[in-house]
Design a protein around this motif. Structure first.
Motif, PDB file in Angstrom:
ATOM      1  N   SER A   1     -79.186  17.398  58.507  1.00  0.00           N
ATOM      2  CA  SER A   1     -77.938  18.178  58.478  1.00  0.00           C
ATOM      3  C   SER A   1     -77.920  19.289  57.448  1.00  0.00           C
ATOM      4  O   SER A   1     -77.109  20.214  57.548  1.00  0.00           O
ATOM      5  N   TYR A   2     -78.769  19.196  56.411  1.00  0.00           N
ATOM      6  CA  TYR A   2     -78.704  20.160  55.314  1.00  0.00           C
ATOM      7  C   TYR A   2     -80.095  20.662  54.962  1.00  0.00           C
ATOM      8  O   TYR A   2     -81.080  19.996  55.238  1.00  0.00           O
ATOM      9  N   ASP A   3     -80.116  21.826  54.313  1.00  0.00           N
ATOM     10  CA  ASP A   3     -81.361  22.288  53.715  1.00  0.00           C
ATOM     11  C   ASP A   3     -81.322  21.932  52.239  1.00  0.00           C
ATOM     12  O   ASP A   3     -80.248  21.923  51.639  1.00  0.00           O
ATOM     13  N   PHE A   4     -82.474  21.653  51.658  1.00  0.00           N
ATOM     14  CA  PHE A   4     -82.542  21.285  50.245  1.00  0.00           C
ATOM     15  C   PHE A   4     -83.387  22.281  49.466  1.00  0.00           C
ATOM     16  O   PHE A   4     -84.366  22.815  49.991  1.00  0.00           O
ATOM     17  N   SER A   5     -82.990  22.493  48.199  1.00  0.00           N
ATOM     18  CA  SER A   5     -83.828  23.288  47.299  1.00  0.00           C
ATOM     19  C   SER A   5     -85.057  22.446  46.976  1.00  0.00           C
ATOM     20  O   SER A   5     -85.144  21.280  47.369  1.00  0.00           O
ATOM     21  N   ASN A   6     -85.965  23.028  46.194  1.00  0.00           N
ATOM     22  CA  ASN A   6     -87.041  22.207  45.663  1.00  0.00           C
ATOM     23  C   ASN A   6     -86.417  21.190  44.712  1.00  0.00           C
ATOM     24  O   ASN A   6     -85.350  21.443  44.154  1.00  0.00           O
ATOM     25  N   PRO A   7     -87.056  20.041  44.515  1.00  0.00           N
ATOM     26  CA  PRO A   7     -86.459  19.006  43.666  1.00  0.00           C
ATOM     27  C   PRO A   7     -86.400  19.420  42.190  1.00  0.00           C
ATOM     28  O   PRO A   7     -87.245  20.179  41.722  1.00  0.00           O
ATOM     29  N   TYR A   8     -85.388  18.907  41.482  1.00  0.00           N
ATOM     30  CA  TYR A   8     -85.300  19.186  40.042  1.00  0.00           C
ATOM     31  C   TYR A   8     -85.208  17.920  39.201  1.00  0.00           C
ATOM     32  O   TYR A   8     -85.139  17.997  37.972  1.00  0.00           O
ATOM     33  N   PHE A   9     -85.229  16.738  39.838  1.00  0.00           N
ATOM     34  CA  PHE A   9     -85.137  15.501  39.046  1.00  0.00           C
ATOM     35  C   PHE A   9     -85.629  14.323  39.864  1.00  0.00           C
ATOM     36  O   PHE A   9     -85.390  14.258  41.062  1.00  0.00           O
ATOM     37  N   GLU A  10     -86.335  13.403  39.186  1.00  0.00           N
ATOM     38  CA  GLU A  10     -86.799  12.187  39.865  1.00  0.00           C
ATOM     39  C   GLU A  10     -85.924  11.006  39.437  1.00  0.00           C
ATOM     40  O   GLU A  10     -85.620  10.853  38.263  1.00  0.00           O
ATOM     41  N   SER A  11     -85.537  10.208  40.399  1.00  0.00           N
ATOM     42  CA  SER A  11     -84.625   9.096  40.126  1.00  0.00           C
ATOM     43  C   SER A  11     -85.076   7.860  40.897  1.00  0.00           C
ATOM     44  O   SER A  11     -85.851   7.967  41.848  1.00  0.00           O
ATOM     45  N   LYS A  12     -84.587   6.703  40.483  1.00  0.00           N
ATOM     46  CA  LYS A  12     -84.757   5.522  41.318  1.00  0.00           C
ATOM     47  C   LYS A  12     -83.519   4.642  41.166  1.00  0.00           C
ATOM     48  O   LYS A  12     -82.767   4.782  40.216  1.00  0.00           O
ATOM     49  N   LEU A  13     -83.323   3.738  42.092  1.00  0.00           N
ATOM     50  CA  LEU A  13     -82.130   2.898  42.067  1.00  0.00           C
ATOM     51  C   LEU A  13     -82.324   1.696  41.150  1.00  0.00           C
ATOM     52  O   LEU A  13     -83.436   1.187  40.997  1.00  0.00           O
ATOM     53  N   LEU A  14     -81.221   1.267  40.563  1.00  0.00           N
ATOM     54  CA  LEU A  14     -81.203   0.061  39.743  1.00  0.00           C
ATOM     55  C   LEU A  14     -80.011  -0.794  40.143  1.00  0.00           C
ATOM     56  O   LEU A  14     -78.971  -0.260  40.535  1.00  0.00           O
ATOM     57  N   ALA A  15     -80.166  -2.089  40.015  1.00  0.00           N
ATOM     58  CA  ALA A  15     -79.025  -2.995  40.116  1.00  0.00           C
ATOM     59  C   ALA A  15     -78.543  -3.259  38.692  1.00  0.00           C
ATOM     60  O   ALA A  15     -79.350  -3.550  37.803  1.00  0.00           O
ATOM     61  N   VAL A  16     -77.238  -3.119  38.453  1.00  0.00           N
ATOM     62  CA  VAL A  16     -76.640  -3.342  37.128  1.00  0.00           C
ATOM     63  C   VAL A  16     -75.730  -4.567  37.230  1.00  0.00           C
ATOM     64  O   VAL A  16     -74.901  -4.631  38.145  1.00  0.00           O
TER      65      VAL A  16
ATOM     66  N   GLU B   1     -86.723   8.781  44.226  1.00  0.00           N
ATOM     67  CA  GLU B   1     -85.906   9.732  44.983  1.00  0.00           C
ATOM     68  C   GLU B   1     -85.907  11.044  44.202  1.00  0.00           C
ATOM     69  O   GLU B   1     -86.099  11.044  43.002  1.00  0.00           O
ATOM     70  N   TYR B   2     -85.657  12.129  44.886  1.00  0.00           N
ATOM     71  CA  TYR B   2     -85.663  13.430  44.207  1.00  0.00           C
ATOM     72  C   TYR B   2     -84.348  14.156  44.419  1.00  0.00           C
ATOM     73  O   TYR B   2     -83.906  14.316  45.554  1.00  0.00           O
ATOM     74  N   TYR B   3     -83.747  14.591  43.305  1.00  0.00           N
ATOM     75  CA  TYR B   3     -82.496  15.340  43.394  1.00  0.00           C
ATOM     76  C   TYR B   3     -82.796  16.801  43.727  1.00  0.00           C
ATOM     77  O   TYR B   3     -83.764  17.378  43.226  1.00  0.00           O
ATOM     78  N   ALA B   4     -81.931  17.364  44.545  1.00  0.00           N
ATOM     79  CA  ALA B   4     -82.056  18.783  44.878  1.00  0.00           C
ATOM     80  C   ALA B   4     -80.679  19.337  45.215  1.00  0.00           C
ATOM     81  O   ALA B   4     -79.741  18.580  45.459  1.00  0.00           O
TER      82      ALA B   4
END
Ligand code: ARG
Length: 257
Positions: free
Chosen positions: A101-116, A209-212
């Motif tokens: 549905s969307y276009d993305f820029s190049n990524p600017y941050f790497e992330s991963k999920l955590l359970a808190v 995961e990568y933020y963009a």
């Protein structure tokens, strides 16, 4: 009669000039959900955070004027769908679904999920999540991951409009666990030492995961933003902003590949 015409013409020119100058017509509206510290959150009514600084650097580099608008999360995507905003920046992970549905820029941050979850709980595998009440922000990768484990619309999953609300629910004891992005989880734990929280991550289920920045499909802005982001990373400005927020140097290699 002639004078009237001239006056009228002069007036119209004036009206048009005012409309062009005063309106934010020339400013790009950028949407965010400012309840996701340290990426975007409100500090004395002002939107601040890592994303906000990255956006400022990128737009300065691109020579583009913009206005950052706190739309909230679901409305951000609705605004992209309707072409009401230029793009969104909000810790948005690039996902195969969203790419449709969307276009993305190049990524600017790497992330991963955590359970808190509270230290009193024992979680040593994702299977331990079964039987617990889990809070996620609606429409996030956290929700997607938890639904993959428990099943879609499982009754143990509570979905909140913001990650901040999911954490409030954890504090109130309405849920046992919150699944969210690691950096946001760690920031929350740091700011709430009395809650005695711990985290668990599953390397196989919770892949990087990568933020963009997310654009309406076909946006002409993407190319300019990508070029500017590249310069912000190469110039060291990115590292400066990263260190300011996270206190250590980034690995920009992953981002430039
Ligand atoms: N990275 C996750 C996702 O893209 C969560 C982002 C939530 N961001 C926010 N500002 N609430 O689904």
């Amino acid at each position: 009669m002639k004078l009237m015409k001239v006056l009228f013409a002069a007036m119209m020119v004036g009206v048009l000039a005012i409309a062009a100058g005063c309106g934010n017509n020339d400013k790009i509206v950028v949407a965010t959900d400012a309840a996701f510290a340290p990426f975007e959150y409100l500090d004395k009514g002002e939107i601040v955070g890592f994303d906000v600084d990255i956006l400022e650097a990128v737009m300065a580099e691109a020579g583009l004027e913009y206005e950052l608008k706190n739309t909230g999360w679901d409305p951000l995507f609705a605004a992209l769908d309707d072409n009401q905003v230029g793009f969104g920046i909000s810790g948005i992970s690039i996902t195969p679904d969203r790419m449709e549905s969307y276009d993305f820029s190049n990524p600017y941050f790497e992330s991963k999920l955590l359970a808190v979850f509270p230290e009193s709980l024992k979680i040593s595998g994702m299977q331990d999540l079964a039987g617990l009440k889990i809070g996620v922000q609606n429409g996030t990768t956290g929700q997607e991951a938890v639904e993959k484990i428990l099943g879609k619309n499982h009754s143990a999953i509570s979905k909140y409009d913001s990650t901040a609300l999911a954490f409030m629910s954890l504090k109130a004891g309405n849920v046992d666990v919150v699944v969210t992005d690691n950096t946001v989880a760690e920031e929350y734990i740091k700011n709430n030492p009395n809650d005695k929280l711990q985290t668990y991550t599953d390397p196989t289920l919770f892949a990087p995961e990568y933020y963009a920045m997310a654009f309406p499909k076909g946006s002409e802005l993407k190319a300019d933003i990508d070029a500017a982001l590249q310069k912000v990373i190469e110039s060291g400005k990115y590292a400066e902003i990263f260190e300011k927020w996270f206190g250590y140097a980034p690995n920009t290699e992953v981002l430039l590949q």
